[in-house]
Design a protein around this motif. Sequence first.
Motif, mmCIF file in Angstrom:
data_model
loop_
_atom_site.group_PDB
_atom_site.id
_atom_site.type_symbol
_atom_site.label_atom_id
_atom_site.label_comp_id
_atom_site.label_asym_id
_atom_site.label_seq_id
_atom_site.Cartn_x
_atom_site.Cartn_y
_atom_site.Cartn_z
ATOM 1 N N LYS A 3 -11.725 8.908 68.221
ATOM 2 C CA LYS A 3 -13.051 8.351 67.964
ATOM 3 C C LYS A 3 -13.324 7.162 68.889
ATOM 4 N N ARG A 4 -14.608 6.926 69.114
ATOM 5 C CA ARG A 4 -14.989 5.811 69.979
ATOM 6 C C ARG A 4 -14.726 4.456 69.313
ATOM 7 N N TYR A 5 -14.492 3.485 70.167
ATOM 8 C CA TYR A 5 -14.180 2.121 69.742
ATOM 9 C C TYR A 5 -14.930 1.201 70.690
ATOM 10 N N GLU A 6 -16.067 0.635 70.228
ATOM 11 C CA GLU A 6 -16.987 -0.001 71.158
ATOM 12 C C GLU A 6 -17.292 -1.471 70.865
ATOM 13 N N LEU A 7 -16.858 -2.006 69.734
ATOM 14 C CA LEU A 7 -16.929 -3.440 69.430
ATOM 15 C C LEU A 7 -18.325 -4.039 69.572
ATOM 16 N N GLY A 8 -19.336 -3.244 69.348
ATOM 17 C CA GLY A 8 -20.698 -3.750 69.433
ATOM 18 C C GLY A 8 -21.112 -4.179 70.827
ATOM 19 N N SER A 9 -20.497 -3.600 71.862
ATOM 20 C CA SER A 9 -20.721 -4.092 73.218
ATOM 21 C C SER A 9 -20.881 -2.966 74.230
ATOM 22 N N LYS A 10 -21.791 -3.172 75.176
ATOM 23 C CA LYS A 10 -21.926 -2.227 76.287
ATOM 24 C C LYS A 10 -20.666 -2.192 77.148
ATOM 25 N N LEU A 11 -19.921 -3.293 77.137
ATOM 26 C CA LEU A 11 -18.701 -3.345 77.934
ATOM 27 C C LEU A 11 -17.704 -2.276 77.494
ATOM 28 N N ALA A 12 -17.715 -1.934 76.205
ATOM 29 C CA ALA A 12 -16.745 -0.973 75.663
ATOM 30 C C ALA A 12 -17.349 0.389 75.361
ATOM 31 N N GLN A 13 -18.620 0.600 75.677
ATOM 32 C CA GLN A 13 -19.265 1.859 75.317
ATOM 33 C C GLN A 13 -18.526 3.053 75.902
ATOM 34 N N GLY A 14 -18.317 4.055 75.032
ATOM 35 C CA GLY A 14 -17.666 5.283 75.464
ATOM 36 C C GLY A 14 -16.152 5.271 75.371
ATOM 37 N N MET A 15 -15.535 4.141 75.041
ATOM 38 C CA MET A 15 -14.077 4.092 74.903
ATOM 39 C C MET A 15 -13.628 4.971 73.734
ATOM 40 N N VAL A 16 -12.672 5.831 73.971
ATOM 41 C CA VAL A 16 -12.116 6.695 72.931
ATOM 42 C C VAL A 16 -10.639 6.360 72.764
ATOM 43 N N MET A 17 -10.212 6.176 71.538
ATOM 44 C CA MET A 17 -8.846 5.741 71.282
ATOM 45 C C MET A 17 -7.909 6.934 71.110
ATOM 46 N N ASP A 18 -6.680 6.754 71.571
ATOM 47 C CA ASP A 18 -5.718 7.856 71.531
ATOM 48 C C ASP A 18 -4.740 7.749 70.365
ATOM 49 N N ALA A 19 -4.928 6.781 69.491
ATOM 50 C CA ALA A 19 -4.028 6.633 68.346
ATOM 51 C C ALA A 19 -4.709 5.860 67.225
ATOM 52 N N ASP A 20 -4.250 6.093 66.006
ATOM 53 C CA ASP A 20 -4.708 5.317 64.856
ATOM 54 C C ASP A 20 -4.014 3.967 64.844
ATOM 55 N N SER A 21 -4.740 2.933 64.478
ATOM 56 C CA SER A 21 -4.095 1.654 64.198
ATOM 57 C C SER A 21 -3.333 1.777 62.884
ATOM 58 N N THR A 22 -2.465 0.814 62.600
ATOM 59 C CA THR A 22 -1.702 0.831 61.351
ATOM 60 C C THR A 22 -2.633 0.886 60.148
ATOM 61 N N LEU A 23 -3.692 0.093 60.185
ATOM 62 C CA LEU A 23 -4.636 0.059 59.079
ATOM 63 C C LEU A 23 -5.312 1.408 58.887
ATOM 64 N N MET A 24 -5.692 2.050 59.979
ATOM 65 C CA MET A 24 -6.332 3.361 59.888
ATOM 66 C C MET A 24 -5.385 4.380 59.271
ATOM 67 N N SER A 25 -4.121 4.310 59.637
ATOM 68 C CA SER A 25 -3.129 5.221 59.059
ATOM 69 C C SER A 25 -3.022 5.041 57.548
#
Length: 458
Positions: A81-103
């Motif tokens: 899923k994308r991870y964009e932090l409310g910023s155009k700088l990060a738009q389109g970034m897709v993560m390759d793993a779950d964080s500990t919290l997500m798990s």
Amino acid sequence: MKLSEYATYDALALAELVAKKHISVQELSQVGKKAVDALNSKINAVVESWDGEIDPHADRDSVLYGVPFLIKDLAITMKGKRYELGSKLAQGMVMDADSTLMSLYKEAGLVTLGRTTTSEFAISTTTEARCVGPTLNPWNPAFNAGGSIRVPAAVNGLFGLKPTRGRVSSGPLQDEVWSGLLAHLGVSRSVRDSAALLDAISRPGIGEPYYTAAPPQTFLSAVKKNPGALRIGLMMDPPSGDKTESVIAGKAIDMASVLESLGHQVESLVFDCGVSWEAFVHANAQFWNVNTAAWIDSIAAATGRPVNEVYLEQATLAAYAYGKKISGIDLLGAIAVRNTVSRNLGAYFQKYDVLMTPTVPALPMRVGEYNQIQDQVDGLGWIAHVFKQAPFAALANISGSPSMSVPAGQDVATSLPIGMMFTAAYGQECLLFGLAGQLEQALPWSDQHPQVWVGKLD
């Protein structure tokens, strides 16, 4: 299930329907997504939604199994899923793993349906990111809906608890969020939902630098436990020297009366944090800005985008510029201030079990007003502006103490909810949950609904 029925349940009640096979996880997920999409067109609270699926390894005995859920687009990553932090700088970034919290969310059986909005890199207490537009307050869409945990809980009529530092993992990409100033949990309609959520995620990840040990009882069981007669210190006005708005002060007085009727002792106090307000803000600016600068550099490196006004808002650029100039000595000075304030706050807990304040000293600003000064301040000036809006929350942030916002009524003129904040000593979430459970019974808020409410959309 109709949306009007869906809206009557809290998370634990929805999970109970699944457990009793009154509805399937898939059916409930579909209703949840319908609710998200229907509301989002009106308040713009979700960046992206999708058809959720429960993790095949989820704990079927979890009290949250099958519950629809949203994650914030910040400091938590979901594989694919994308991870964009409310910023155009990060738009389109897709993560390759779950964080500990997500798990842990997946293990608890939560069905994630999307990402919520956030201010850019979370350096604000309003959610009005340029790249996605403002999130509107459902009680009155002319006003902002806040940002973080306790502030949006207060101004949206919800319950929100910030856990003790070290209670919830920020790993594996971070050991702490903003040098320990921020913590993960969520907002909820009922106290018990937040308690159950904290039970599900308060476990250390692999290689955790430190961890706050779990209490002997579950947080969920603490909600129904009488906390006993508490000594509560009431700080009405912020330590900045500003005054709390009269409508909010009035609700604080009302809350004090309710607390006394429950057998608690409430005493007014003037809080001394051990340093001047200017020194307090300056120290926090070191933490906020240096962490923001490092975060921006890592995102820019990952996306190949430049750090400029095309991709970042003016306040974020100001924080970045300020943060790049902070030295190691500056940061150690900020740590020294953090220690002084934390020790002073801890001294108050020798006399009081809980400190009570308004969650915020003023009603939310109208949409667009909060960010009007972005081009007029440097990184220090921006943090001063942010702290002016939420001065009480900052005290619990810097000390790492658990702190919660509880609904305390509404402003008649604007229909906006008002929250009261309760902060306890390090590791004392159970005490807070017990008090919150009492207040939820004395001041029931679940039957009060905003102007924009899913129960009206059938």
